[in-house]
Design an enzyme around this catalytic site. Structure first.
Site, short mmCIF file in Angstrom:
data_model
loop_
_atom_site.label_atom_id
_atom_site.label_comp_id
_atom_site.label_asym_id
_atom_site.label_seq_id
_atom_site.Cartn_x
_atom_site.Cartn_y
_atom_site.Cartn_z
N ALA A 68 1.02 -1.15 0.01
CA ALA A 68 -0.03 -0.01 -0.03
C ALA A 68 0.93 1.37 0.00
O ALA A 68 1.90 1.14 0.48
CB ALA A 68 -0.98 0.02 1.14
N GLY A 124 0.58 5.32 1.22
CA GLY A 124 -0.54 6.37 1.56
C GLY A 124 0.05 7.79 1.61
O GLY A 124 1.14 8.12 0.87
N GLY A 125 -0.52 8.85 2.22
CA GLY A 125 0.08 10.22 2.18
C GLY A 125 1.38 10.45 2.74
O GLY A 125 1.98 11.34 2.56
N MET A 126 1.77 9.48 3.72
CA MET A 126 3.00 9.80 4.42
C MET A 126 4.14 8.62 4.09
O MET A 126 5.43 8.83 4.22
CB MET A 126 2.85 10.08 5.95
CG MET A 126 4.14 10.39 6.88
SD MET A 126 3.49 10.82 8.48
CE MET A 126 2.96 9.44 8.97
N GLU A 168 5.05 4.29 2.48
CA GLU A 168 4.55 3.22 1.71
C GLU A 168 5.00 2.07 2.49
O GLU A 168 6.00 1.88 3.12
CB GLU A 168 5.13 3.29 0.32
CG GLU A 168 6.69 3.32 0.38
CD GLU A 168 7.34 3.59 -1.12
OE1 GLU A 168 6.62 3.79 -1.97
OE2 GLU A 168 8.53 3.23 -1.28
N LYS A 199 7.63 -0.33 6.68
CA LYS A 199 7.21 1.06 6.28
C LYS A 199 8.24 1.94 6.00
O LYS A 199 8.90 2.21 6.82
CB LYS A 199 6.46 1.35 7.20
CG LYS A 199 5.47 2.40 7.37
CD LYS A 199 4.68 2.94 8.41
CE LYS A 199 3.35 1.74 8.56
NZ LYS A 199 2.36 2.20 9.36
N ASP A 231 -7.69 4.73 17.65
CA ASP A 231 -8.32 4.55 16.19
C ASP A 231 -8.59 2.95 16.22
O ASP A 231 -8.42 2.27 15.18
CB ASP A 231 -7.27 4.97 15.28
CG ASP A 231 -8.00 4.83 13.74
OD1 ASP A 231 -9.23 5.10 13.54
OD2 ASP A 231 -6.99 5.01 12.92
#
Length: 459
Positions: A19, A21-23, A25, A44, A150
């Site tokens: 995946a 994301g904005g910050m 991978e 990550k 979360d």
């Protein structure tokens, strides 16, 4: 990196991008060590565009700072953090399975609902992991004061063996978090927030208990109790704890109604004081045989539910293994699998990576060899060991192999080197003389026999 491309990243080989994301991978990677050590991990990495901003670096490592202190079977483990070639990374445990979100969606789509006994087990394990995190302490013994903030089905992984793991402590609040969230700031997934979280108030561990109650309700019913047409409507429903009571659902869910009701209380003081209390009540339902015993284990249920997905994931791992070995110059029997199987893929054998016999041939990109069948032990080249029956030192057979997939052709005998020319010519001359002698004998012998008969009366 896309597809099956391989990329070296320090001591890791990035096999597949999971995946982005904005910050950062996320990649599936392999860690290699001495003496054939191998381990699949998740890497990550912080995006290149974020690596020069201290704010993003701190946010990126906040998860690692928190989760590294939490050694529990229901929490994904952090192995290490660091920087390679200027890129910040976190190495963590790899879980082969699905998120609780994917499991619920697939179960409701294929079978109408996710079985209540499995829901009990998953939520009880989730509570066990959160209880450990909520009560974790620093090395000094002081409480970490950890709150996940979360908790939702996306952040709960379940392996194909039925292991439940909590992930994503990226926005968790604790004493290890360098950036403290200001009052009035909302972080988390909206439809899984607690009323105090939706109002931007100060939180404690009971906020996570409310989120667990939402997960329990959704797993049993199939719908989020606070999902509305807009975010504003969802937040308002959460603030009022306005949802359809579980008693109005299926009769077999009535046993869960008191647990759900207490977890979803608007006032935190009326909820469970700790996740361990909620887990104890859930397990009591199982011990009291209130629920029917499921016909199979959770692991078997998941493997059947995701039979095709699991096979595809294993084929992916097998393909990436072949690509990695081909790039490293290693010759292995597995490279012959695509032709044998006829589908262009090295398929999975008995749920593990393709078994292989491998040999490194220095200075040669390929070699002609009579490859044994998969599962058959045999030399790939002439052995220099006494007796010639044991594999050579640089051959590593995997003895946990499956029966042959296809019948391998019997290797042909090598052609002997030609004889010198003068020897060949001599043989030709000898054969020619032999032929002439045979022809003469066939003509002469009948004539000699007739002459003998004429002479016999005279004798």
């Amino acid at each position: 990196m896309s597809g099956d491309a391989q990329l070296r990243f320090g001591k890791f080989t990035l096999l597949h991008r999971i995946a982005t994301g904005g910050m950062g991978e996320v990649h599936l990677a392999k860690l290699r060590g001495p003496s054939g050590f191998e381990k699949l991990v998740v890497i990550k990495r912080l995006l290149e565009t974020r690596k020069s901003t201290p704010h993003y670096i701190d946010m990126f490592f906040s998860e690692a700072r928190v989760a590294a202190q939490l050694g529990h079977s229901n929490i994904v483990q952090i192995y290490e953090v660091g920087q390679i070639d200027g890129v910040h990374y976190i190495a963590m445990e790899y879980i082969q399975g699905k998120s609780f979100r994917q499991i619920l969606d697939t179960a409701h789509a294929q079978r109408g609902f996710f079985p209540a006994p499995y829901t009990l087990d998953v939520i009880a394990e989730l509570c066990a992991g959160l209880s450990f995190a909520h009560n974790a302490s620093h090395l000094s013994g002081a409480s970490m004061g950890l709150i996940h903030r979360d908790v939702n089905p996306h952040n709960v992984l379940i392996s194909y063996q039925g292991e439940v793991k909590i992930i994503d402590f990226g926005i968790a609040k604790s004493e290890l978090t360098l950036e403290q969230t200001q009052a009035g700031t909302i972080k988390g997934t909206v439809v899984y927030m607690s009323p105090e979280q939706a109002n931007g108030k100060r939180l404690d561990k009971r906020s996570d208990i409310f989120s667990v109650g939402i997960c329990l309700y959704e797993a049993l019913v199939g719908d989020n109790p606070f999902y509305k047409a807009s975010i504003t409507a969802s937040l308002e429903a959460i603030r009022q704890s306005d949802y359809e009571p579980l008693e109005q659902g299926r009769p077999e869910l009535l046993a869960f109604a008191p647990i759900v009701s207490r977890a979803l209380q608007r006032d935190p003081t009326e909820r469970y004081a700790d996740c361990s209390e909620m887990a104890a009540q859930l397990l009591a339902l199982r011990d009291q045989n209130v629920l029917p015993r499921p016909p199979q284990r959770l692991a078997t249920y998941l493997q059947n539910l995701f039979l095709n997905d699991k096979a595809e994931e294993e084929r992916l791992l097998s393909r990436t293994e072949l690509v990695e070995l081909s790039q490293s110059g290693t010759l292995e029997v597995a490279t012959a699998l695509p032709a044998a199987l006829g589908d262009g893929d090295a398929t999975q054998v008995r749920g593990s990576l393709t078994p292989r016999l491998e040999i490194t041939v220095p200075g040669r990109a390929s070699a002609q060899s009579s490859s044994p069948q998969i599962g058959q032990e045999g030399p790939l080249e002439e052995s220099t060991q006494p007796g010639g029956t044991e594999p050579a030192d640089d051959i590593t057979p995997d003895r946990q192999t499956a029966p042959p997939l296809t019948a391998a052709p019997r290797p042909t005998q090598p052609t002997p080197p030609p004889w010198p020319f003068f020897v060949q010519r001599a043989l030709v001359d000898i054969l020619a003389v032999e032929g002439r002698l045979q022809s003469w004998a066939q003509r002469a012998l009948p004539r000699g026999h007739a002459h003998w008969q004429r002479l016999q009366p005279q004798l």
